[in-house]
Design a protein around this motif. Sequence first.
Motif, PDB file in Angstrom:
ATOM      1  N   MET A  85       0.817  -1.182   0.000  1.00 54.49           N
ATOM      2  CA  MET A  85       0.000   0.000   0.000  1.00 54.49           C
ATOM      3  C   MET A  85       0.870   1.259   0.000  1.00 54.49           C
ATOM      4  SD  MET A  85      -3.123   0.911   2.426  1.00 54.49           S
ATOM      5  CE  MET A  85      -3.784   2.532   2.468  1.00 54.49           C
ATOM      6  N   GLY A  86       2.041   1.214   0.584  1.00 57.37           N
ATOM      7  CA  GLY A  86       2.897   2.377   0.668  1.00 57.37           C
ATOM      8  C   GLY A  86       3.693   2.641  -0.592  1.00 57.37           C
ATOM      9  N   GLU A  87       3.741   1.685  -1.482  1.00 57.25           N
ATOM     10  CA  GLU A  87       4.534   1.852  -2.693  1.00 57.25           C
ATOM     11  C   GLU A  87       3.746   2.605  -3.762  1.00 57.25           C
ATOM     12  OE1 GLU A  87       6.187  -1.765  -4.152  1.00 57.25           O
ATOM     13  OE2 GLU A  87       6.643  -2.483  -2.154  1.00 57.25           O
ATOM     14  N   ILE A  88       4.467   3.411  -4.528  1.00 56.94           N
ATOM     15  CA  ILE A  88       3.855   4.132  -5.643  1.00 56.94           C
ATOM     16  C   ILE A  88       4.322   3.448  -6.920  1.00 56.94           C
ATOM     17  CG2 ILE A  88       3.704   6.322  -6.857  1.00 56.94           C
ATOM     18  CD1 ILE A  88       4.241   7.713  -4.208  1.00 56.94           C
ATOM     19  N   SER A  89       3.392   2.845  -7.622  1.00 56.45           N
ATOM     20  CA  SER A  89       3.740   2.153  -8.857  1.00 56.45           C
ATOM     21  C   SER A  89       3.486   3.064 -10.052  1.00 56.45           C
ATOM     22  CB  SER A  89       2.924   0.869  -8.990  1.00 56.45           C
ATOM     23  OG  SER A  89       1.558   1.182  -9.138  1.00 56.45           O
ATOM     24  N   ILE A  90       3.956   2.632 -11.188  1.00 55.78           N
ATOM     25  CA  ILE A  90       3.787   3.412 -12.414  1.00 55.78           C
ATOM     26  C   ILE A  90       2.314   3.521 -12.795  1.00 55.78           C
ATOM     27  CG2 ILE A  90       4.123   1.482 -13.990  1.00 55.78           C
ATOM     28  CD1 ILE A  90       5.484   4.984 -14.570  1.00 55.78           C
ATOM     29  N   THR A  91       1.537   2.514 -12.510  1.00 54.90           N
ATOM     30  CA  THR A  91       0.116   2.571 -12.848  1.00 54.90           C
ATOM     31  C   THR A  91      -0.617   3.610 -11.992  1.00 54.90           C
ATOM     32  OG1 THR A  91      -0.313   0.713 -11.363  1.00 54.90           O
ATOM     33  CG2 THR A  91      -0.005   0.194 -13.683  1.00 54.90           C
ATOM     34  N   LYS A  92      -0.226   3.705 -10.716  1.00 55.02           N
ATOM     35  CA  LYS A  92      -0.839   4.718  -9.857  1.00 55.02           C
ATOM     36  C   LYS A  92      -0.487   6.118 -10.348  1.00 55.02           C
ATOM     37  CE  LYS A  92      -0.940   1.897  -5.701  1.00 55.02           C
ATOM     38  NZ  LYS A  92      -0.417   1.733  -4.329  1.00 55.02           N
ATOM     39  N   LEU A  93       0.760   6.310 -10.759  1.00 51.80           N
ATOM     40  CA  LEU A  93       1.173   7.609 -11.281  1.00 51.80           C
ATOM     41  C   LEU A  93       0.437   7.963 -12.560  1.00 51.80           C
ATOM     42  CD1 LEU A  93       5.030   7.531 -10.660  1.00 51.80           C
ATOM     43  CD2 LEU A  93       3.316   8.865  -9.447  1.00 51.80           C
ATOM     44  N   LEU A  94       0.229   6.990 -13.431  1.00 56.71           N
ATOM     45  CA  LEU A  94      -0.505   7.231 -14.668  1.00 56.71           C
ATOM     46  C   LEU A  94      -1.959   7.595 -14.403  1.00 56.71           C
ATOM     47  CD1 LEU A  94       0.955   4.448 -17.000  1.00 56.71           C
ATOM     48  CD2 LEU A  94       1.348   6.910 -17.118  1.00 56.71           C
ATOM     49  N   VAL A  95      -2.577   6.938 -13.449  1.00 54.91           N
ATOM     50  CA  VAL A  95      -3.967   7.247 -13.093  1.00 54.91           C
ATOM     51  C   VAL A  95      -4.063   8.660 -12.532  1.00 54.91           C
ATOM     52  CG1 VAL A  95      -5.845   6.645 -11.499  1.00 54.91           C
ATOM     53  CG2 VAL A  95      -4.644   4.849 -12.753  1.00 54.91           C
ATOM     54  N   ILE A  96      -3.126   9.025 -11.669  1.00 56.76           N
ATOM     55  CA  ILE A  96      -3.129  10.378 -11.096  1.00 56.76           C
ATOM     56  C   ILE A  96      -2.914  11.410 -12.198  1.00 56.76           C
ATOM     57  CG2 ILE A  96      -1.853  11.941  -9.578  1.00 56.76           C
ATOM     58  CD1 ILE A  96      -1.405   9.490  -7.738  1.00 56.76           C
ATOM     59  N   ALA A  97      -1.990  11.151 -13.113  1.00 53.56           N
ATOM     60  CA  ALA A  97      -1.727  12.074 -14.224  1.00 53.56           C
ATOM     61  C   ALA A  97      -2.965  12.236 -15.099  1.00 53.56           C
ATOM     62  CB  ALA A  97      -0.551  11.590 -15.053  1.00 53.56           C
ATOM     63  N   ALA A  98      -3.657  11.139 -15.374  1.00 53.72           N
ATOM     64  CA  ALA A  98      -4.873  11.203 -16.196  1.00 53.72           C
ATOM     65  C   ALA A  98      -5.961  12.017 -15.493  1.00 53.72           C
ATOM     66  CB  ALA A  98      -5.372   9.792 -16.499  1.00 53.72           C
ATOM     67  N   LEU A  99      -6.100  11.851 -14.196  1.00 52.65           N
ATOM     68  CA  LEU A  99      -7.091  12.621 -13.449  1.00 52.65           C
ATOM     69  C   LEU A  99      -6.757  14.114 -13.442  1.00 52.65           C
ATOM     70  CD1 LEU A  99      -7.753  10.283 -10.386  1.00 52.65           C
ATOM     71  CD2 LEU A  99      -9.302  10.802 -12.277  1.00 52.65           C
ATOM     72  N   VAL A 100      -5.499  14.438 -13.303  1.00 51.32           N
ATOM     73  CA  VAL A 100      -5.085  15.845 -13.310  1.00 51.32           C
ATOM     74  C   VAL A 100      -5.381  16.472 -14.672  1.00 51.32           C
ATOM     75  CG1 VAL A 100      -3.064  17.369 -13.216  1.00 51.32           C
ATOM     76  CG2 VAL A 100      -3.379  15.622 -11.471  1.00 51.32           C
ATOM     77  N   VAL A 101      -5.078  15.750 -15.757  1.00 46.83           N
ATOM     78  CA  VAL A 101      -5.348  16.266 -17.104  1.00 46.83           C
ATOM     79  C   VAL A 101      -6.850  16.434 -17.308  1.00 46.83           C
ATOM     80  CG1 VAL A 101      -5.228  15.690 -19.563  1.00 46.83           C
ATOM     81  CG2 VAL A 101      -3.218  15.414 -18.128  1.00 46.83           C
ATOM     82  N   LEU A 102      -7.650  15.502 -16.828  1.00 45.56           N
ATOM     83  CA  LEU A 102      -9.098  15.619 -16.962  1.00 45.56           C
ATOM     84  C   LEU A 102      -9.657  16.790 -16.153  1.00 45.56           C
ATOM     85  CD1 LEU A 102     -10.248  11.886 -16.849  1.00 45.56           C
ATOM     86  CD2 LEU A 102     -10.350  13.446 -18.792  1.00 45.56           C
ATOM     87  N   LEU A 103      -9.120  17.019 -14.976  1.00 42.63           N
ATOM     88  CA  LEU A 103      -9.623  18.096 -14.128  1.00 42.63           C
ATOM     89  C   LEU A 103      -9.239  19.480 -14.647  1.00 42.63           C
ATOM     90  CD1 LEU A 103      -9.006  16.716 -10.522  1.00 42.63           C
ATOM     91  CD2 LEU A 103     -11.199  17.118 -11.629  1.00 42.63           C
ATOM     92  N   PHE A 104      -7.989  19.647 -15.047  1.00 38.72           N
ATOM     93  CA  PHE A 104      -7.503  20.976 -15.399  1.00 38.72           C
ATOM     94  C   PHE A 104      -7.432  21.226 -16.899  1.00 38.72           C
ATOM     95  CE2 PHE A 104      -5.595  20.171 -11.198  1.00 38.72           C
ATOM     96  CZ  PHE A 104      -6.185  21.215 -10.503  1.00 38.72           C
ATOM     97  N   GLY A 105      -7.272  20.208 -17.689  1.00 41.87           N
ATOM     98  CA  GLY A 105      -7.132  20.386 -19.131  1.00 41.87           C
ATOM     99  C   GLY A 105      -5.682  20.676 -19.504  1.00 41.87           C
ATOM    100  N   THR A 106      -5.356  20.374 -20.740  1.00 44.31           N
ATOM    101  CA  THR A 106      -3.964  20.506 -21.170  1.00 44.31           C
ATOM    102  C   THR A 106      -3.548  21.974 -21.297  1.00 44.31           C
ATOM    103  OG1 THR A 106      -4.643  20.321 -23.482  1.00 44.31           O
ATOM    104  CG2 THR A 106      -3.939  18.308 -22.371  1.00 44.31           C
ATOM    105  N   LYS A 107      -4.461  22.838 -21.713  1.00 43.27           N
ATOM    106  CA  LYS A 107      -4.107  24.250 -21.891  1.00 43.27           C
ATOM    107  C   LYS A 107      -3.738  24.891 -20.562  1.00 43.27           C
ATOM    108  CE  LYS A 107      -5.645  28.504 -24.053  1.00 43.27           C
ATOM    109  NZ  LYS A 107      -6.708  29.190 -24.750  1.00 43.27           N
TER     110      LYS A 107
END
Length: 67
Positions: free
Chosen positions: A1-23
Amino acid sequence: MGEISITKLLVIAALVVLLFGTKKLRTLGGDLGSAIKGFKKAMNEDDAGARKEADSDVQVEKLSHKE
């Protein structure tokens, strides 16, 4: 649970892009980059000023020791 995997980072990145937009993210990145450049420039100018003052102090000391 304490480890940050690449899949978790990708999910977080996708959520950030969806929330704020690329511009908005691009604008934010540009603002952050210019702020860092400004900070580095101010630090270099401060260091150059300090060196100049130190060099002038050394010159004064050299002149006073010759007398």
